[in-house]
Design a protein around this motif. Structure first.
Motif, short mmCIF file in Angstrom:
data_model
loop_
_atom_site.label_atom_id
_atom_site.label_comp_id
_atom_site.label_asym_id
_atom_site.label_seq_id
_atom_site.Cartn_x
_atom_site.Cartn_y
_atom_site.Cartn_z
N VAL A 67 -6.11 -33.98 40.82
CA VAL A 67 -6.98 -34.84 41.42
C VAL A 67 -6.64 -36.24 41.76
CG1 VAL A 67 -8.58 -33.60 39.94
CG2 VAL A 67 -7.50 -35.70 39.31
N GLY A 68 -5.49 -36.58 41.71
CA GLY A 68 -5.13 -38.10 42.20
C GLY A 68 -5.68 -38.97 41.28
N GLU A 69 -5.01 -40.09 41.17
CA GLU A 69 -5.88 -41.29 40.02
C GLU A 69 -6.96 -41.43 40.29
OE1 GLU A 69 -5.69 -43.90 37.04
OE2 GLU A 69 -4.01 -42.54 37.51
N ARG A 70 -7.36 -41.94 41.42
CA ARG A 70 -9.09 -42.39 41.84
C ARG A 70 -9.81 -41.20 41.82
NH1 ARG A 70 -8.07 -45.08 47.27
NH2 ARG A 70 -10.29 -44.49 47.67
N GLY A 71 -9.23 -39.96 42.22
CA GLY A 71 -10.18 -38.75 42.12
C GLY A 71 -10.35 -38.37 40.48
N ALA A 72 -9.19 -38.53 39.44
CA ALA A 72 -9.74 -38.44 38.16
C ALA A 72 -10.78 -39.26 37.71
CB ALA A 72 -8.35 -38.43 37.43
N ARG A 73 -10.43 -40.58 37.95
CA ARG A 73 -11.63 -41.58 37.27
C ARG A 73 -12.93 -41.14 37.85
NH1 ARG A 73 -8.54 -43.34 33.26
NH2 ARG A 73 -6.59 -43.91 33.96
N ARG A 74 -13.05 -41.22 39.04
CA ARG A 74 -14.14 -40.65 39.76
C ARG A 74 -14.88 -39.39 39.32
NH1 ARG A 74 -12.67 -39.96 44.89
NH2 ARG A 74 -12.68 -42.40 45.51
#
Length: 117
Positions: A67-74
Motif C-alpha cells: 500500500v505504500g507508507e502514506r497509503g497504510a496510514r490513510r
C-alpha cells in the motif's frame, strides 16, 4: 497504474477506502468488516516490494497487501483501526500462534489423506 496510485486516487475524492474503486482497497475494507479486533502493522520497503501493511485480527488471522507508507496510514485512519510500525513493535504473538495452528492443521490433513489411501 500502481497500487499506491490507486489508494491516492481513491482517497483524493472518490469516497475513501470503504467505498473505493480499487479492488485492493475494497478487499481490505471487507476484511476489516468481517474480522474482529483488527490492527494494522506497517512493514518497511524492501528491494522487492514497496511498503506493505499486514492486517491482523484478534484470533491471529492475517492478510498482507502492498500500500505504500502514506497509503497504510490513510487506510488505517479511514477504516478506524490502530496501526503500528512493525520495526518498533514486532508482530503480535497471536499471529505466530495462528500460523503454528495452520501448520499443524495442514500436517494432520496430509497425514489423514495419506492414511486413507
Amino acid at each position: 497504474m500502481g497500487l499506491i496510485d490507486r489508494f491516492r486516487r481513491v482517497a483524493a475524492g472518490r469516497g475513501g477506502v470503504s467505498r473505493g474503486r480499487s479492488p485492493e482497497a475494497g478487499y481490505l475494507a471487507e476484511w476489516v468488516r468481517t474480522h474482529t479486533g483488527v490492527e494494522g502493522f506497517v512493514e518497511p520497503k524492501t528491494t522487492v516490494t514497496d511498503v506493505t501493511v499486514v492486517l491482523i485480527a484478534a484470533d491471529g488471522e492475517w492478510t498482507r497487501r502492498i500500500v505504500g507508507e502514506r497509503g497504510a496510514r490513510r487506510l488505517a485512519r479511514e477504516l478506524g483501526i490502530p496501526v503500528y510500525d512493525v520495526g518498533r513493535t514486532g508482530y503480535p504473538q497471536r499471529m505466530r500462534d495462528y500460523d503454528a495452528r495452520r501448520r499443524i492443521e495442514r500436517k494432520r490433513a496430509i497425514e489423514r489423506d495419506l492414511g486413507a489411501e
